[in-house]
Design a protein around this motif. Structure first.
Motif, PDB file in Angstrom:
ATOM      1  N   PRO A  45       0.869  -1.269   0.156  1.00 13.19           N
ATOM      2  CA  PRO A  45      -0.067  -0.050   0.114  1.00 13.19           C
ATOM      3  C   PRO A  45       0.753   1.341  -0.151  1.00 13.19           C
ATOM      4  O   PRO A  45       1.678   1.300   0.900  1.00 13.19           O
ATOM      5  CB  PRO A  45      -0.603  -0.200   1.211  1.00 13.19           C
ATOM      6  CG  PRO A  45      -0.069  -1.092   2.111  1.00 13.19           C
ATOM      7  CD  PRO A  45       0.678  -2.027   1.332  1.00 13.19           C
ATOM      8  N   ASN A  46       0.653   1.987  -1.098  1.00 13.62           N
ATOM      9  CA  ASN A  46       1.583   3.038  -1.151  1.00 13.62           C
ATOM     10  C   ASN A  46       1.121   4.187  -2.144  1.00 13.62           C
ATOM     11  O   ASN A  46       0.781   3.892  -3.365  1.00 13.62           O
ATOM     12  CB  ASN A  46       3.268   2.589  -1.640  1.00 13.62           C
ATOM     13  CG  ASN A  46       4.042   3.798  -1.639  1.00 13.62           C
ATOM     14  OD1 ASN A  46       3.801   5.156  -1.766  1.00 13.62           O
ATOM     15  ND2 ASN A  46       5.481   3.469  -1.173  1.00 13.62           N
ATOM     16  N   SER A  47       1.027   5.481  -1.849  1.00 16.67           N
ATOM     17  CA  SER A  47       0.349   6.428  -2.578  1.00 16.67           C
ATOM     18  C   SER A  47       1.354   7.639  -2.680  1.00 16.67           C
ATOM     19  O   SER A  47       0.780   8.830  -3.148  1.00 16.67           O
ATOM     20  CB  SER A  47      -0.982   6.943  -2.261  1.00 16.67           C
ATOM     21  OG  SER A  47      -0.856   7.538  -0.923  1.00 16.67           O
ATOM     22  N   GLN A  48       2.454   7.582  -2.159  1.00 17.72           N
ATOM     23  CA  GLN A  48       3.367   8.471  -2.130  1.00 17.72           C
ATOM     24  C   GLN A  48       4.324   8.493  -3.234  1.00 17.72           C
ATOM     25  O   GLN A  48       4.699   9.748  -3.770  1.00 17.72           O
ATOM     26  CB  GLN A  48       4.273   8.461  -0.898  1.00 17.72           C
ATOM     27  CG  GLN A  48       3.536   8.342   0.613  1.00 17.72           C
ATOM     28  CD  GLN A  48       2.639   9.423   0.719  1.00 17.72           C
ATOM     29  OE1 GLN A  48       3.172  10.480   0.549  1.00 17.72           O
ATOM     30  NE2 GLN A  48       1.319   9.216   1.052  1.00 17.72           N
ATOM     31  N   LYS A  49       4.750   7.571  -3.982  1.00 18.65           N
ATOM     32  CA  LYS A  49       5.866   7.591  -4.967  1.00 18.65           C
ATOM     33  C   LYS A  49       5.093   7.581  -6.275  1.00 18.65           C
ATOM     34  O   LYS A  49       5.125   6.525  -7.088  1.00 18.65           O
ATOM     35  CB  LYS A  49       6.616   6.270  -4.855  1.00 18.65           C
ATOM     36  CG  LYS A  49       7.538   6.293  -3.633  1.00 18.65           C
ATOM     37  CD  LYS A  49       8.559   4.988  -3.610  1.00 18.65           C
ATOM     38  CE  LYS A  49       9.257   4.982  -2.103  1.00 18.65           C
ATOM     39  NZ  LYS A  49      10.261   3.896  -2.077  1.00 18.65           N
ATOM     40  N   VAL A  50       4.567   8.704  -6.719  1.00 16.80           N
ATOM     41  CA  VAL A  50       3.643   8.689  -7.844  1.00 16.80           C
ATOM     42  C   VAL A  50       4.613   8.959  -8.923  1.00 16.80           C
ATOM     43  O   VAL A  50       5.345  10.040  -9.044  1.00 16.80           O
ATOM     44  CB  VAL A  50       2.616   9.886  -7.590  1.00 16.80           C
ATOM     45  CG1 VAL A  50       1.693  10.152  -8.746  1.00 16.80           C
ATOM     46  CG2 VAL A  50       1.768   9.915  -6.358  1.00 16.80           C
ATOM     47  N   PRO A  51       4.502   8.266 -10.137  1.00 24.07           N
ATOM     48  CA  PRO A  51       5.316   8.660 -11.128  1.00 24.07           C
ATOM     49  C   PRO A  51       4.762   9.638 -12.128  1.00 24.07           C
ATOM     50  O   PRO A  51       3.526   9.756 -12.387  1.00 24.07           O
ATOM     51  CB  PRO A  51       5.308   7.160 -12.048  1.00 24.07           C
ATOM     52  CG  PRO A  51       4.056   6.491 -11.559  1.00 24.07           C
ATOM     53  CD  PRO A  51       3.616   7.089 -10.206  1.00 24.07           C
ATOM     54  N   CYS A  52       5.316  10.727 -12.361  1.00 21.36           N
ATOM     55  CA  CYS A  52       4.925  11.863 -13.099  1.00 21.36           C
ATOM     56  C   CYS A  52       5.528  12.013 -14.499  1.00 21.36           C
ATOM     57  O   CYS A  52       6.765  11.877 -14.297  1.00 21.36           O
ATOM     58  CB  CYS A  52       4.885  13.153 -12.128  1.00 21.36           C
ATOM     59  SG  CYS A  52       3.938  13.105 -10.533  1.00 21.36           S
ATOM     60  N   VAL A  53       4.819  12.421 -15.240  1.00 22.15           N
ATOM     61  CA  VAL A  53       5.627  12.819 -16.692  1.00 22.15           C
ATOM     62  C   VAL A  53       5.937  14.207 -16.719  1.00 22.15           C
ATOM     63  O   VAL A  53       5.220  14.996 -16.411  1.00 22.15           O
ATOM     64  CB  VAL A  53       4.305  12.684 -17.711  1.00 22.15           C
ATOM     65  CG1 VAL A  53       4.840  13.173 -19.122  1.00 22.15           C
ATOM     66  CG2 VAL A  53       3.872  11.290 -17.654  1.00 22.15           C
ATOM     67  N   VAL A  54       7.194  14.328 -16.950  1.00 29.41           N
ATOM     68  CA  VAL A  54       7.852  15.698 -17.064  1.00 29.41           C
ATOM     69  C   VAL A  54       8.591  15.643 -18.357  1.00 29.41           C
ATOM     70  O   VAL A  54       9.604  15.129 -18.804  1.00 29.41           O
ATOM     71  CB  VAL A  54       9.171  15.793 -15.988  1.00 29.41           C
ATOM     72  CG1 VAL A  54       9.726  17.182 -16.038  1.00 29.41           C
ATOM     73  CG2 VAL A  54       8.374  15.670 -14.534  1.00 29.41           C
ATOM     74  N   VAL A  55       8.054  16.562 -19.400  1.00 27.61           N
ATOM     75  CA  VAL A  55       8.504  16.788 -20.664  1.00 27.61           C
ATOM     76  C   VAL A  55       9.893  17.579 -20.578  1.00 27.61           C
ATOM     77  O   VAL A  55       9.959  18.586 -20.149  1.00 27.61           O
ATOM     78  CB  VAL A  55       7.409  17.578 -21.686  1.00 27.61           C
ATOM     79  CG1 VAL A  55       8.210  17.733 -22.736  1.00 27.61           C
ATOM     80  CG2 VAL A  55       6.311  17.074 -21.757  1.00 27.61           C
ATOM     81  N   PRO A  56      10.943  16.860 -21.132  1.00 25.77           N
ATOM     82  CA  PRO A  56      12.162  17.369 -21.066  1.00 25.77           C
ATOM     83  C   PRO A  56      12.520  18.760 -21.895  1.00 25.77           C
ATOM     84  O   PRO A  56      11.587  18.864 -22.980  1.00 25.77           O
ATOM     85  CB  PRO A  56      13.170  16.558 -21.775  1.00 25.77           C
ATOM     86  CG  PRO A  56      12.543  14.996 -21.750  1.00 25.77           C
ATOM     87  CD  PRO A  56      10.966  15.651 -21.789  1.00 25.77           C
ATOM     88  N   PRO A  57      13.335  19.692 -21.552  1.00 23.75           N
ATOM     89  CA  PRO A  57      13.597  20.894 -22.229  1.00 23.75           C
ATOM     90  C   PRO A  57      13.943  20.582 -23.680  1.00 23.75           C
ATOM     91  O   PRO A  57      14.625  19.507 -24.128  1.00 23.75           O
ATOM     92  CB  PRO A  57      14.568  21.510 -21.573  1.00 23.75           C
ATOM     93  CG  PRO A  57      15.149  20.414 -20.639  1.00 23.75           C
ATOM     94  CD  PRO A  57      14.205  19.490 -20.538  1.00 23.75           C
TER      95      PRO A  57
END
Length: 384
Positions: A45-57
């Motif tokens: 059970p874990n809701s802290q390590k959320v994978p987020c999309v970050v578009v590179p520069p």
């Protein structure tokens, strides 16, 4: 086909030519929790390590999706079936367990499954190459459905080779633009993001469905503690395609992208454009509504949704007399014929997937509820 199989009175491909239908009543999916499964398939059970999309520069493009050495072998997922979803339910049982009319503890959901199950059903009217098999168990008024691999894909099949290469490219892309909580970390494995799952709930014509899916989140512009993540998706497609290529892409990959976004309530997705040398030159954020509009001549959202609802209704009718945690019905979709057949495997078999601990958990809740009248009343309230 095995002589023990019976044919459902449903022809998937014929739905494409049905007269105009009304979109079924499907509520917007609600995100109700998250969990992580470890490398060996264990629930956390874990809701802290959320994978987020970050578009590179812009300066970091083009991004190479090639591997310096030979491509790694795709990780073979452990056969966990529905175990992680069941453990999620057990960890929040006060919200999902109630006393039924037979005075036994049961789930306040009609169907528990994975998003993959629903995706396969929605795409079936347009799928003419790859079949699938589902295992279905009905116990205490709830149907449990998971995918069961009965056949191994041909490793030399052209479509399978394309699928494997696309998955490898996508995993490589994730190392460049998907980060835990949006923070880039060195030596981060792309596999970690595939193990973060969201749990969702919606109603199909009054039938409550609980399901899970791997998810990616939008990087929030500001930090809002306690706010629900905004889910997105990340995909890859070629920069240049012929008219025929576009038609095939729209009927296959683009359809699957829309179906996943619809089921998870995703409003936008990121599409990376690659060249013939597997270099990504840009990543564009696209509205799911725009994706659908660009494909509306190739497939119908109404056909996909109505077929899923109808197939679930047919399966429910077949399973109605069953109330056994060990009995499994196998439903097989023949992609070439568009037909669906089924056979029953009574009692415990190699395909039994509803764990003994889950059945015992429901029994324990039945005992606890009758010992504690107030708990019985609280648990009879359906969580929405």
């Amino acid at each position: 086909m095995n002589s023990n199989y019976q044919i459902l009175n449903i022809q998937a491909h014929s739905w494409v030519d049905k007269p105009k239908m009304v979109f079924p009543t499907i509520t917007k999916p609600i995100s109700i929790g998250c969990f992580v499964w470890s490398t060996n398939g264990q629930f956390e059970p874990n809701s802290q390590k959320v994978p987020c999309v970050v578009v590179p520069p812009t300066i970091k493009f083009p991004i190479s999706l090639r591997y310096e050495d030979s491509p790694p072998k795709l990780e073979k997922k452990p056969k966990i079936f529905l175990d992680n979803m069941l453990q999620f339910i057990e960890s929040s049982s006060h919200m999902y367990v109630m006393v039924g009319n037979n005075q036994q503890a049961q789930l306040n959901a009609n169907i528990v499954c994975t998003s993959e199950v629903l995706e396969l059903m929605m795409c079936a009217p347009y799928e003419k190459k790859t079949g699938w098999s589902l295992g279905v168990t009905r116990y205490r008024n709830t149907m449990y459905i998971c995918r069961i691999d009965l056949e191994r894909p041909d490793p030399f099949n052209e479509d399978n080779l394309k699928r494997v290469m696309q998955e490898l490219w996508l995993r490589k892309l994730r190392t460049h633009c998907v980060f835990e909580n949006g923070i880039e970390m060195h030596h981060q494995s792309s596999e970690e993001h595939l193990r973060f799952h969201g749990v969702f709930s919606f109603n199909l014509n009054g039938v409550r469905v609980l399901f899970d899916s791997p998810v990616l989140a939008e990087m929030p512009s500001t930090t809002l503690n306690g706010s629900a993540p905004s889910w997105v998706d990340l995909q890859i497609r070629p920069m240049c395609m012929s008219r025929l290529d576009w038609s095939v892409h729209n009927r296959t990959e683009a359809l699957k992208w829309w179906v996943k976004c619809f089921l998870l309530g995703i409003d936008s997705l990121y599409i990376a454009h690659r060249d013939e040398n597997a270099h990504v030159h840009n990543i564009e954020k696209t509205l799911v509504g725009d994706l659908w509009k660009s494909c509306e001549k190739d497939w119908s959202t109404t056909v996909c949704a109505n077929f899923m609802v109808h197939l679930l209704t047919c399966i429910s009718q077949v399973m109605a007399p069953i109330d056994c945690p060990s009995t499994v019905y196998l439903f097989q979709f023949d992609a070439r014929q568009g037909t669906i057949s089924y056979e029953s495997l009574r009692g415990r078999s190699q395909y039994t997937f509803l764990s003994d601990w889950f059945r015992m958990m429901l029994d324990d809740h039945t005992t606890d509820m009758w010992k504690t009248p107030n708990l019985q009343t609280m648990s009879s309230t359906v969580y929405q």
